[in-house]
Design a protein around this motif. Sequence first.
Motif, PDB file in Angstrom:
ATOM      1  N   CYS A   1       0.813  -1.223   0.000  1.00 38.19           N
ATOM      2  CA  CYS A   1       0.000   0.000   0.000  1.00 38.19           C
ATOM      3  C   CYS A   1       0.841   1.266   0.000  1.00 38.19           C
ATOM      4  O   CYS A   1       0.323   2.358  -0.244  1.00 38.19           O
TER       5      CYS A   1
ATOM      6  N   ILE B   1       1.282   4.102  -4.347  1.00 31.51           N
ATOM      7  CA  ILE B   1      -0.052   4.656  -4.590  1.00 31.51           C
ATOM      8  C   ILE B   1      -0.816   3.904  -5.666  1.00 31.51           C
ATOM      9  O   ILE B   1      -2.033   3.723  -5.583  1.00 31.51           O
TER      10      ILE B   1
ATOM     11  N   LYS C   1      -1.953   0.649  -4.171  1.00 29.64           N
ATOM     12  CA  LYS C   1      -3.047   0.917  -3.237  1.00 29.64           C
ATOM     13  C   LYS C   1      -4.375   1.027  -3.979  1.00 29.64           C
ATOM     14  O   LYS C   1      -5.405   0.520  -3.519  1.00 29.64           O
ATOM     15  N   SER C   2      -4.340   1.658  -5.137  1.00 28.85           N
ATOM     16  CA  SER C   2      -5.562   1.813  -5.928  1.00 28.85           C
ATOM     17  C   SER C   2      -6.071   0.470  -6.413  1.00 28.85           C
ATOM     18  O   SER C   2      -7.261   0.146  -6.285  1.00 28.85           O
TER      19      SER C   2
ATOM     20  N   GLY D   1      -7.151  -1.715  -3.456  1.00 28.79           N
ATOM     21  CA  GLY D   1      -8.335  -1.202  -2.775  1.00 28.79           C
ATOM     22  C   GLY D   1      -9.624  -1.614  -3.452  1.00 28.79           C
ATOM     23  O   GLY D   1     -10.536  -2.153  -2.827  1.00 28.79           O
TER      24      GLY D   1
ATOM     25  N   THR E   1      -6.912   2.575   3.416  1.00 33.30           N
ATOM     26  CA  THR E   1      -7.796   3.745   3.534  1.00 33.30           C
ATOM     27  C   THR E   1      -7.079   5.010   3.984  1.00 33.30           C
ATOM     28  O   THR E   1      -7.654   6.094   3.898  1.00 33.30           O
TER      29      THR E   1
ATOM     30  N   SER F   1      -6.670   7.949   1.431  1.00 34.27           N
ATOM     31  CA  SER F   1      -7.338   7.475   0.218  1.00 34.27           C
ATOM     32  C   SER F   1      -8.853   7.543   0.398  1.00 34.27           C
ATOM     33  O   SER F   1      -9.483   6.550   0.806  1.00 34.27           O
TER      34      SER F   1
ATOM     35  N   ARG G   1     -11.083   7.477  -1.768  1.00 29.98           N
ATOM     36  CA  ARG G   1     -11.729   6.518  -2.660  1.00 29.98           C
ATOM     37  C   ARG G   1     -11.846   5.142  -1.997  1.00 29.98           C
ATOM     38  O   ARG G   1     -12.912   4.514  -2.025  1.00 29.98           O
ATOM     39  N   ASN G   2     -10.756   4.678  -1.408  1.00 33.75           N
ATOM     40  CA  ASN G   2     -10.788   3.385  -0.744  1.00 33.75           C
ATOM     41  C   ASN G   2     -11.678   3.415   0.493  1.00 33.75           C
ATOM     42  O   ASN G   2     -12.309   2.414   0.843  1.00 33.75           O
TER      43      ASN G   2
ATOM     44  N   ASN H   1     -10.338   6.976   9.506  1.00 31.38           N
ATOM     45  CA  ASN H   1     -10.166   7.290   8.086  1.00 31.38           C
ATOM     46  C   ASN H   1     -11.509   7.466   7.390  1.00 31.38           C
ATOM     47  O   ASN H   1     -11.682   8.357   6.551  1.00 31.38           O
TER      48      ASN H   1
END
Length: 842
Positions: free
Chosen positions: A344, A347, A350-351, A354, A384, A387, A389-390, A424
């Motif tokens: 993670c 980046i 992570k996307s 996630g 998270t 992020s 989005r996550n 988060n």
Amino acid sequence: MGRKVKKEAESPPKDVFDPLLIESKAPETVVLMLSSPENEVLAKACDALYKFASKGDENKLTLLGLGALEHLYKLLSHEDPIVRRNAVMVFGIMASNHDVKKLLRELDVTNSLISQLTPEEDVVIHEFATLCLAHMAVEYTTKVKIFEQGGLEPLIRLLGSPDPDVKKNSIECIYHLVQDFQNRAAVRELSVIPPLLGLLESEYPVIQLLALQTLEVITKDRETRIILGENKGLDFLLNILENKELSDLHIEALAVLGNCLQDVHTLQLIQLTGGLKKLLSFLEVSTVPDIQKNAAKAITKAARDTEIQKILHWEEVEKFLLSLLETDNDGVKVAASQAISAMCENIHSKSVLGLQGIPQLVRLLSSDNEELKEAAVTALTNLTTASPRNASVVAEAEGIEPLMNTLNAQRDGAIANAIAVLINLSLQESSRVSIRSHGIMSALAGPLCSTNSQVQSKAAFAVAAFGCDADARTELRNAGGLGPLTELLHSKNEEVRRNACWAVMVCASEELTAVELCSLGALDILEEINLSTKRKNKFSEAALEKLLDNNLSQKYSRMGYLSSSNIITNGFYDCGQIKHGKKFLSLEELSKQELTDRRAIIFINAIPEENTNFILSICPSIHPSIHPSIHPSTHIYRVETSVLFPAHVYFFFCVRKGKGKKEEEKPKEVINVTPEVQEEINLENSQWLPPPDFILMDYIDDASKTILPLTNTREQVVALAQFVADKMGGPVEIEKLHNFSWELQMSEIEFELKSNIVPIGKIKRGTFYHRALLFKVIADRIGIGCSLVRGKYNRAWNEVKLVEDSPKGLLLPLQEYVVDLMFEPGCLMKQGTAKADQYKRI
């Protein structure tokens, strides 16, 4: 070669025996034979002892007890090679016993054994000398001795021995030795990599296994990994993985490769040669749990480096990790979750992880396996963090409820990370509302009591994150969370202490919570923290200020100062300057004290008229009465008592029609209290509330009508000062100040009320601190900014900021004035002048 012709034997001397064959089944006798001067006897005795010791530990201990080792030790340097060989064999077979090893260390046999490893020695000696060293090398002290006595070089040389037993014993001994970092560096310098790689081609699996295990240990060092790459060692390892017949070696080979993945240079070399694709392809099709688990662990270690993360992402390692979450083995899923946490940091990873991994990880939160639960929620934390989005994906995957359930997990790591994920998620309003609806503040009461600093820190952080909402603060207060939160202020852990201060600052945003925090000792602790240059922080200072600003009674008592932004509200009371370390009592606690000759407590309770018709208690035993401290037109129904401020609750019924009108003979309406009331009220547990001060209400009402219409602030201040002085006994000449008998009237009021607590409206002859308090109370209600400052010897004064008069209409800066309420009411004395200073200390 032909047989040599023997010479005829000469007749032996008369005093010499003919050769005598001695046989014995008693080990004691054989041990005694070790002292024989005859080489043949010694050789046979050693051979007999070898066979005897080979039968088990019991026999080894028997020989140990008979002192056989001491005799055998002397034979290690015997000139006869057969005697020496047989003695070494006994040492080799006996060294597997713990007690034997202990004596061997005492005898310091390592040097003698190492001396037997020369190339010209018999291979049997090599075999049993290395066997003995391998048994002994498990002990740290022996490792040191072998290193200091130069044992590494001959051991490495013997890796090329034609005898498999010698190879096996030598590599096993080296494996034990390289557990120590000093020996790892030494074997690298002695070029151990080539012979180790050669052992990988051995026909004996045990030798291959030991070689891989040794490689796994020494490749923890970067320099060794580089040498391995230069010697084509990575190809050897990949070839083992591709060979299905060597499946019993795959786990160890993968462990070595896992170390290699931690080095950017080595990883790039694997990638350039196509080895990384081969490795991932092998892992994706493997169904062996240990291989999957070790592969994930290797990725976890490798992903600590940002450059390696990029390479792994380019090779789409995320697909492999996500596939591992679908396996049936909990250990594999734990390792995969940990690898996801590590990846993670990148980046892009992570996307990818996630969107596809979060739903799977959320499902794992319901597992009965606590380790798996912890690994999954840790991965969610990293996914998270930073992020949004996550974080949204977690909410969409219905992750809030399982996260809340995880707050009851058995592992501290799981609890701490579950809180972190919820924090988060709280950055998004919809998730925040949902988390609040699940009772987050009540759930945090438990983690706040944890003994784990990580849990404590996260729990306090969460209180700060969710405590901005008034209902949330009430929930935490009702759940008993303020007590453990206050205790965290004592923490020696800097992060815990900082987050606790932050949480206290947030919770102290309202008076009710601030008062309870103060009663729990938060104020005293924060004052202590702020006295320390090492322990204080920006949150501890802000928390102290916030607590006092929302608990003005205590602020004024401790600090002796209220600023213009500190608005005095109903419930405020002045009990004088509190001594450091002394408990600050609540008004209810003070109300229960017996009447004393100490300084009266002055309280403020100007309840608006429209709010005076309320029921505070219902009880069949109440009867109507009127108390002199209450406005005459207000009837009170209270429990029979002779004390004004008991721990009971009152019912007030107001029939006033306005100032200047006479009270009516009877109330327009009488409340009928009948047995029809079903709910029983426990008077002892009812919250104590002081009665309203209607005289003060009239003061505020009058001031609003007469002073507010004045358009100039200076005029308003002067008018209010004169108004207050008029209500408190009028102007007093300085020379006659000692004759202004305000104490007598205060004593009369206290006696009349049978209480130390006096409503300010009852005071008709007030001195400095009474007048200054009344001025501040009314000024705050009608919008005049002023401060209240306590001085010594019953002194107090108000300070206001006004614009200087400018003949040219210029806008000048504000000037601070002290307001005279005693001698020349309405006189404004510029701060810092002799007159103002004199007023403060008169």
